[in-house]
Design a protein around this motif. Structure first.
Motif, PDB file in Angstrom:
ATOM      1  N   ASP A   1       0.852  -1.181   0.000  1.00  0.00           N
ATOM      2  CA  ASP A   1       0.000   0.000   0.000  1.00  0.00           C
ATOM      3  C   ASP A   1       0.888   1.231   0.000  1.00  0.00           C
ATOM      4  OD1 ASP A   1      -1.946  -1.966   2.031  1.00  0.00           O
ATOM      5  OD2 ASP A   1      -2.737  -1.110   0.191  1.00  0.00           O
ATOM      6  N   VAL A   2       0.558   2.180  -0.856  1.00  0.00           N
ATOM      7  CA  VAL A   2       1.332   3.413  -0.981  1.00  0.00           C
ATOM      8  C   VAL A   2       0.390   4.587  -0.800  1.00  0.00           C
ATOM      9  CG1 VAL A   2       2.732   4.839  -2.534  1.00  0.00           C
ATOM     10  CG2 VAL A   2       2.943   2.337  -2.610  1.00  0.00           C
ATOM     11  N   PHE A   3       0.834   5.564  -0.021  1.00  0.00           N
ATOM     12  CA  PHE A   3       0.119   6.833   0.119  1.00  0.00           C
ATOM     13  C   PHE A   3       1.144   7.945  -0.035  1.00  0.00           C
ATOM     14  CE2 PHE A   3      -3.032   9.792   1.337  1.00  0.00           C
ATOM     15  CZ  PHE A   3      -2.400  10.753   2.123  1.00  0.00           C
ATOM     16  N   HIS A   4       0.824   8.925  -0.877  1.00  0.00           N
ATOM     17  CA  HIS A   4       1.739  10.051  -1.101  1.00  0.00           C
ATOM     18  C   HIS A   4       0.911  11.299  -1.382  1.00  0.00           C
ATOM     19  CE1 HIS A   4       5.499  12.002  -2.286  1.00  0.00           C
ATOM     20  NE2 HIS A   4       4.827  12.543  -3.290  1.00  0.00           N
ATOM     21  N   VAL A   5       1.396  12.436  -0.923  1.00  0.00           N
ATOM     22  CA  VAL A   5       0.747  13.712  -1.215  1.00  0.00           C
ATOM     23  C   VAL A   5       1.657  14.506  -2.139  1.00  0.00           C
ATOM     24  CG1 VAL A   5      -0.149  15.872  -0.280  1.00  0.00           C
ATOM     25  CG2 VAL A   5      -0.477  13.736   0.990  1.00  0.00           C
ATOM     26  N   PHE A   6       1.152  14.806  -3.331  1.00  0.00           N
ATOM     27  CA  PHE A   6       1.851  15.691  -4.261  1.00  0.00           C
ATOM     28  C   PHE A   6       1.404  17.108  -3.963  1.00  0.00           C
ATOM     29  CE2 PHE A   6       1.672  11.640  -6.566  1.00  0.00           C
ATOM     30  CZ  PHE A   6       3.000  11.491  -6.927  1.00  0.00           C
TER      31      PHE A   6
ATOM     32  N   SER B   1       8.492  16.883   5.691  1.00  0.00           N
ATOM     33  CA  SER B   1       9.699  16.066   5.642  1.00  0.00           C
ATOM     34  C   SER B   1       9.430  14.668   5.088  1.00  0.00           C
ATOM     35  CB  SER B   1      10.328  15.967   7.024  1.00  0.00           C
ATOM     36  OG  SER B   1       9.392  15.404   7.925  1.00  0.00           O
ATOM     37  N   ASN B   2       8.247  14.127   5.313  1.00  0.00           N
ATOM     38  CA  ASN B   2       7.936  12.797   4.780  1.00  0.00           C
ATOM     39  C   ASN B   2       6.456  12.748   4.434  1.00  0.00           C
ATOM     40  OD1 ASN B   2       7.763  10.177   4.020  1.00  0.00           O
ATOM     41  ND2 ASN B   2       8.234   9.316   6.016  1.00  0.00           N
ATOM     42  N   ASN B   3       6.158  12.831   3.149  1.00  0.00           N
ATOM     43  CA  ASN B   3       4.752  12.787   2.752  1.00  0.00           C
ATOM     44  C   ASN B   3       4.423  11.522   1.972  1.00  0.00           C
ATOM     45  OD1 ASN B   3       6.255  13.701   0.561  1.00  0.00           O
ATOM     46  ND2 ASN B   3       4.651  15.007  -0.230  1.00  0.00           N
ATOM     47  N   SER B   4       5.236  10.463   2.153  1.00  0.00           N
ATOM     48  CA  SER B   4       4.976   9.170   1.533  1.00  0.00           C
ATOM     49  C   SER B   4       4.921   8.096   2.599  1.00  0.00           C
ATOM     50  CB  SER B   4       6.097   8.787   0.559  1.00  0.00           C
ATOM     51  OG  SER B   4       6.130   9.656  -0.527  1.00  0.00           O
ATOM     52  N   ILE B   5       4.019   7.154   2.418  1.00  0.00           N
ATOM     53  CA  ILE B   5       3.937   5.996   3.302  1.00  0.00           C
ATOM     54  C   ILE B   5       3.837   4.767   2.419  1.00  0.00           C
ATOM     55  CG2 ILE B   5       2.592   4.816   5.063  1.00  0.00           C
ATOM     56  CD1 ILE B   5       1.525   7.596   5.883  1.00  0.00           C
ATOM     57  N   LEU B   6       4.756   3.822   2.594  1.00  0.00           N
ATOM     58  CA  LEU B   6       4.698   2.536   1.905  1.00  0.00           C
ATOM     59  C   LEU B   6       4.595   1.471   2.972  1.00  0.00           C
ATOM     60  CD1 LEU B   6       6.526   4.419  -0.102  1.00  0.00           C
ATOM     61  CD2 LEU B   6       6.991   2.245  -1.177  1.00  0.00           C
ATOM     62  N   SER B   7       3.636   0.571   2.849  1.00  0.00           N
ATOM     63  CA  SER B   7       3.513  -0.502   3.823  1.00  0.00           C
ATOM     64  C   SER B   7       3.230  -1.813   3.115  1.00  0.00           C
ATOM     65  CB  SER B   7       2.409  -0.195   4.833  1.00  0.00           C
ATOM     66  OG  SER B   7       1.172  -0.047   4.174  1.00  0.00           O
ATOM     67  N   ASN B   8       3.845  -2.886   3.630  1.00  0.00           N
ATOM     68  CA  ASN B   8       3.649  -4.228   3.073  1.00  0.00           C
ATOM     69  C   ASN B   8       2.487  -4.901   3.770  1.00  0.00           C
ATOM     70  OD1 ASN B   8       5.925  -4.015   1.441  1.00  0.00           O
ATOM     71  ND2 ASN B   8       7.261  -4.736   3.067  1.00  0.00           N
ATOM     72  N   THR B   9       1.771  -5.736   3.039  1.00  0.00           N
ATOM     73  CA  THR B   9       0.729  -6.559   3.619  1.00  0.00           C
ATOM     74  C   THR B   9       0.901  -7.980   3.113  1.00  0.00           C
ATOM     75  OG1 THR B   9      -0.796  -6.018   1.822  1.00  0.00           O
ATOM     76  CG2 THR B   9      -0.928  -4.666   3.790  1.00  0.00           C
ATOM     77  N   THR B  10       0.523  -8.935   3.925  1.00  0.00           N
ATOM     78  CA  THR B  10       0.600 -10.341   3.530  1.00  0.00           C
ATOM     79  C   THR B  10      -0.704 -11.003   3.895  1.00  0.00           C
ATOM     80  OG1 THR B  10       2.954 -10.355   4.020  1.00  0.00           O
ATOM     81  CG2 THR B  10       1.887 -12.483   3.795  1.00  0.00           C
ATOM     82  N   SER B  11      -1.191 -11.847   3.023  1.00  0.00           N
ATOM     83  CA  SER B  11      -2.425 -12.567   3.298  1.00  0.00           C
ATOM     84  C   SER B  11      -2.257 -14.007   2.853  1.00  0.00           C
ATOM     85  CB  SER B  11      -3.584 -11.919   2.535  1.00  0.00           C
ATOM     86  OG  SER B  11      -4.726 -12.709   2.642  1.00  0.00           O
ATOM     87  N   GLN B  12      -2.670 -14.936   3.679  1.00  0.00           N
ATOM     88  CA  GLN B  12      -2.601 -16.342   3.297  1.00  0.00           C
ATOM     89  C   GLN B  12      -3.737 -16.700   2.355  1.00  0.00           C
ATOM     90  OE1 GLN B  12      -0.178 -18.357   3.976  1.00  0.00           O
ATOM     91  NE2 GLN B  12       0.901 -17.006   5.364  1.00  0.00           N
ATOM     92  N   SER B  13      -4.867 -16.015   2.465  1.00  0.00           N
ATOM     93  CA  SER B  13      -5.994 -16.330   1.590  1.00  0.00           C
ATOM     94  C   SER B  13      -5.815 -15.673   0.248  1.00  0.00           C
ATOM     95  CB  SER B  13      -7.291 -15.852   2.234  1.00  0.00           C
ATOM     96  OG  SER B  13      -7.269 -14.465   2.401  1.00  0.00           O
TER      97      SER B  13
END
Length: 196
Positions: A6-11, A179-191
């Motif tokens: 998942d990525v969130f960024h503000v331009f 200073s930081n306007n981006s968020i990257l987060s990993n997700t994992t799902s077994q299903s």
């Protein structure tokens, strides 16, 4: 297993400028792996004003040589499809992309959205959700999933950097970002699920 990002960024630019820049950003010398973009369908709904485009991208195969020993991965190019819907009146855009190459082995897709920021209407929020699911390659699946996740994460960061550079070149400096306007987060799902 399904891996996600998942990525969130503000331009710090208005949505219409960000969307237009995104829709025309490739090919660019800033991204050497995107070789060619071909628009295969384009239409505008005369009532709603929604602009629809379908594009096919030809990209360099960046799979490392040791993984290409699996004959299936040793192809000269990787093909991707992107569909976009630009809601000009609402100043928003939705995009859906998927990998066409290796569709029988891997499901790699992204869903993205650009919209004016509630914090400042002259800024644009970008949200992207990408998923990867590898099947049909036996014990190599875990290695390929790990590599694909690293590629997706690196591609997300690089795409944002390229967009910021193109926006500065075309429109000058936007409002100074935090200073930081981006968020990257990993997700994992077994299903197993798909994003469409």
């Amino acid at each position: 297993m399904v891996l996600g990002l998942d990525v969130f960024h503000v331009f710090k630019y208005p949505a219409d400028k960000v969307i237009k820049t995104h829709l025309a950003k490739y090919p660019t010398p800033k991204e050497k792996f995107v070789e060619c973009i071909k628009t295969v369908e384009e239409k505008v709904d005369s009532v709603s004003g929604i602009e629809y485009r379908k594009k096919l991208a030809t990209c360099t195969n960046v799979v490392p040589n040791f993984l290409r020993r699996l004959g299936l991965l040793n192809v000269p190019a990787i093909y991707l499809e992107e569909e976009s819907w630009y809601y000009r009146r609402q100043r928003t855009a939705k995009l859906s992309s998927r990998m066409l190459t290796w569709a029988n082995l891997a499901e790699l897709s992204e869903e993205s959205e650009f919209r004016p920021s509630p914090e400042n209407p002259n800024w644009t929020e970008f949200r992207m959700h990408g998923t990867i699911a590898i099947t049909g390659v036996g014990p190599f699946g875990a290695i390929l999933e790990y590599y694909a996740q690293m590629f997706l994460r690196g591609g997300g960061k690089k795409s944002i950097r390229i967009m910021e550079e193109l926006l500065r070149e075309r429109y000058g400096e936007g409002t100074k970002p935090s200073s930081n306007n981006s968020i990257l987060s990993n997700t994992t799902s077994q299903s197993r699920h798909s994003v469409s």
